[in-house]
Design an enzyme around this catalytic site. Structure first.
Site, PDB file in Angstrom:
ATOM      1  N   SER A   1     -25.016   9.899  69.130  1.00 26.60           N
ATOM      2  CA  SER A   1     -23.610   9.534  68.935  1.00 26.60           C
ATOM      3  C   SER A   1     -23.522   8.118  68.365  1.00 26.60           C
ATOM      4  CB  SER A   1     -22.850   9.599  70.263  1.00 26.60           C
ATOM      5  OG  SER A   1     -23.264   8.547  71.110  1.00 26.60           O
TER       6      SER A   1
ATOM      7  N   LYS B   1     -23.413   4.032  82.947  1.00 24.10           N
ATOM      8  CA  LYS B   1     -22.396   4.892  83.560  1.00 24.10           C
ATOM      9  C   LYS B   1     -22.788   6.374  83.477  1.00 24.10           C
ATOM     10  CE  LYS B   1     -18.268   5.651  81.408  1.00 24.10           C
ATOM     11  NZ  LYS B   1     -16.849   5.412  81.047  1.00 24.10           N
ATOM     12  N   ASP B   2     -23.531   6.736  82.457  1.00 22.61           N
ATOM     13  CA  ASP B   2     -23.918   8.136  82.257  1.00 22.61           C
ATOM     14  C   ASP B   2     -25.258   8.481  82.905  1.00 22.61           C
ATOM     15  OD1 ASP B   2     -21.634   8.413  80.722  1.00 22.61           O
ATOM     16  OD2 ASP B   2     -22.662   8.037  78.832  1.00 22.61           O
TER      17      ASP B   2
ATOM     18  N   THR C   1      -7.298  12.244  79.029  1.00 24.56           N
ATOM     19  CA  THR C   1      -8.512  11.730  79.681  1.00 24.56           C
ATOM     20  C   THR C   1      -9.078  12.858  80.518  1.00 24.56           C
ATOM     21  OG1 THR C   1      -9.501  10.230  81.283  1.00 24.56           O
ATOM     22  CG2 THR C   1      -7.175  10.742  81.619  1.00 24.56           C
TER      23      THR C   1
ATOM     24  N   ARG D   1     -11.551  10.164  87.870  1.00 24.54           N
ATOM     25  CA  ARG D   1     -11.340   8.792  88.363  1.00 24.54           C
ATOM     26  C   ARG D   1     -10.097   8.170  87.724  1.00 24.54           C
ATOM     27  NH1 ARG D   1     -12.196   4.003  85.968  1.00 24.54           N
ATOM     28  NH2 ARG D   1     -13.208   5.026  84.204  1.00 24.54           N
ATOM     29  N   ARG D   2      -9.970   8.317  86.424  1.00 32.65           N
ATOM     30  CA  ARG D   2      -8.802   7.734  85.751  1.00 32.65           C
ATOM     31  C   ARG D   2      -7.534   8.481  86.155  1.00 32.65           C
ATOM     32  NH1 ARG D   2     -12.470   7.413  80.388  1.00 32.65           N
ATOM     33  NH2 ARG D   2     -13.254   5.292  80.657  1.00 32.65           N
TER      34      ARG D   2
ATOM     35  N   ARG E   1     -12.101  15.402  75.285  1.00 34.10           N
ATOM     36  CA  ARG E   1     -13.555  15.207  75.184  1.00 34.10           C
ATOM     37  C   ARG E   1     -13.920  14.894  73.754  1.00 34.10           C
ATOM     38  NH1 ARG E   1     -17.797  18.419  77.504  1.00 34.10           N
ATOM     39  NH2 ARG E   1     -18.797  16.533  76.760  1.00 34.10           N
TER      40      ARG E   1
ATOM     41  N   ARG F   1     -12.161  11.005  69.910  1.00 37.49           N
ATOM     42  CA  ARG F   1     -11.044  10.900  70.861  1.00 37.49           C
ATOM     43  C   ARG F   1      -9.929  10.037  70.285  1.00 37.49           C
ATOM     44  NH1 ARG F   1     -13.751  10.290  76.893  1.00 37.49           N
ATOM     45  NH2 ARG F   1     -15.693  11.316  76.375  1.00 37.49           N
TER      46      ARG F   1
ATOM     47  N   CYS G   1     -20.122  12.217  88.212  1.00 41.17           N
ATOM     48  CA  CYS G   1     -18.893  12.083  87.424  1.00 41.17           C
ATOM     49  C   CYS G   1     -17.949  13.227  87.732  1.00 41.17           C
ATOM     50  CB  CYS G   1     -19.217  12.075  85.956  1.00 41.17           C
ATOM     51  SG  CYS G   1     -19.858  13.643  85.430  1.00 41.17           S
TER      52      CYS G   1
HETATM   53  N1  LIG Z   1     -18.358   9.053  79.545  1.00 46.84           N
HETATM   54  C1  LIG Z   1     -18.697   8.700  78.207  1.00 46.84           C
HETATM   55  C2  LIG Z   1     -18.932   7.257  78.063  1.00 46.84           C
HETATM   56  N2  LIG Z   1     -20.062   6.687  78.492  1.00 46.84           N
HETATM   57  C3  LIG Z   1     -19.979   5.342  78.276  1.00 46.84           C
HETATM   58  C4  LIG Z   1     -18.768   5.090  77.666  1.00 46.84           C
HETATM   59  C5  LIG Z   1     -18.253   3.778  77.252  1.00 46.84           C
HETATM   60  C6  LIG Z   1     -19.186   2.616  77.340  1.00 46.84           C
HETATM   61  C7  LIG Z   1     -19.491   2.154  78.725  1.00 46.84           C
HETATM   62  O1  LIG Z   1     -18.740   2.418  79.681  1.00 46.84           O
HETATM   63  O2  LIG Z   1     -20.515   1.479  78.880  1.00 46.84           O
HETATM   64  C8  LIG Z   1     -18.099   6.303  77.509  1.00 46.84           C
HETATM   65  C9  LIG Z   1     -16.792   6.546  76.890  1.00 46.84           C
HETATM   66  C10 LIG Z   1     -15.627   6.166  77.755  1.00 46.84           C
HETATM   67  O3  LIG Z   1     -15.652   6.349  78.970  1.00 46.84           O
HETATM   68  O4  LIG Z   1     -14.630   5.702  77.196  1.00 46.84           O
END
Ligand SMILES: NCc1[nH]cc(CCC(=O)O)c1CC(=O)O
Length: 309
Positions: A11, A81-82, A125, A129-130, A147, A153, A240
């Site tokens: 990506s 985060k992933d 979204t 969480r959001r 997504r 997006r 997540c």
């Molecule tokens: N879930 C996908 C993802 N993984 C990391 C980011 C953004 C960059 C980051 O948080 O470091 C995003 C997109 C988002 O949530 O907007």
């Protein structure tokens, strides 16, 4: 080492993060070369269903883990985060690079703030969480799945599919797309995801030369904060697929960690925070988790996992 083999998702955001890490490494090692192995993961292929329904963020990481385990690359670069809580035994996450702004950003083509949207307006979204936190600000909005990668997006929003969307500010900044941001949420309103805004580097545990090479990229403040968040998340069995938020910051040699877990149907939320000395990040993560658990966080999380089944 003369050449470092990097595996990454393909990506735009992932590639921007690879460039960022390459630049940092070249500051320390001007002659270091790179081989970049780009992978389109199964997480990148199933873009229709909400992430929490198709198996979660692990989808973005597992195929990269396998490349490292097989010795076909030296490091994998991720949005931490992933990165799931538990890594395969052979791998380690020894480096967390200096964090970008961890907050969430609001994008509205009409330039409206969340308070200004009409009742029933469409907000994109897919993050529980959001959704659970924004429902406390505006329970009358229509929260819809969104997504695809970050530029997709934003394009969907600008095409009029949504009145507004929410994205991590850090991802937009890395893609030099910050100009689309209408508003940035303070953490008190929308507490970020565990690890949001930080790049993590995963490698083989036994690869000592690689670990020595990447060590200078570790940013101790980011490491302690993100690890406090991840310890909390682990104790809560977070993924997540459940609405957990966790954000730690350093002030006067101490770390403060704030944690939140949302309720599936109401606008209730449990929250806790605590401050400890800089080196006590592990105790801090566990303490905030225990305070959340004392308020029923585990049964809330279980109710989300059940609802998904
Ligand atoms: N879930 C996908 C993802 N993984 C990391 C980011 C953004 C960059 C980051 O948080 O470091 C995003 C997109 C988002 O949530 O907007």
């Amino acid at each position: 080492m003369k050449k470092l083999r990097i595996v990454t998702r393909s990506s735009k955001l992932a590639l921007a993060q690879v460039d960022w890490v390459k630049n940092k490494l070249n500051n320390f090692y001007p002659d270091l070369d790179f081989d970049i192995l780009k992978i389109t993961t199964s997480g990148d292929k199933f873009l229709e269903a909400p992430l929490y329904k198709v198996g979660g963020k692990g989808l973005f990481v597992k195929e990269l883990d396998d490349v490292l385990i097989q010795g076909e690359a030296d490091i994998a670069i991720h949005s931490v985060k992933d990165v799931p809580q538990t890594l395969p035994d052979a791998l380690i996450l020894p480096v967390l690079c200096e964090r970008e702004d961890p907050r969430d950003a609001w994008i509205s083509p009409q330039g409206l703030r969340i308070e200004e949207l009409a009742a029933g307006a469409n907000v994109g979204t897919s993050s529980l969480r959001r959704i659970v936190q924004l429902r406390r600000v505006r329970s009358d909005l229509n929260y819809l799945s969104l997504r695809g990668n970050v530029p997709t997006r934003v394009a969907k929003c600008q095409a009029g599919d949504f009145d507004a969307i929410v994205l991590a500010k850090a991802g937009l900044a890395r893609l030099e797309m910050s100009d689309v941001i209408t508003h940035v949420f303070p953490p008190q309103i929308l507490l970020p995801a565990v690890g949001q805004g930080a790049i993590g580097i995963v490698c083989h545990k036994a690869a000592e030369a690689v670990r020595a090479l990447i060590a200078p990229l570790n940013h101790p403040r980011t490491y302690h904060c993100v690890m406090a968040e991840r310890v909390m998340n682990k104790r809560l069995h977070g993924s997540c697929q459940v609405p957990i938020a966790g954000y730690a910051f350093v002030e006067n040699e101490s770390i403060t960690l704030m944690g939140r877990v949302g309720h599936p149907d109401t606008t209730e939320m449990v929250e806790a925070s605590c401050t400890m000395p800089f080196d006590a990040f592990e105790a801090l993560g566990n303490e905030v988790a225990e305070r959340l658990i004392a308020q029923g966080a585990l049964s809330l999380i279980e109710s989300f996992v059940k609802a998904k089944e």
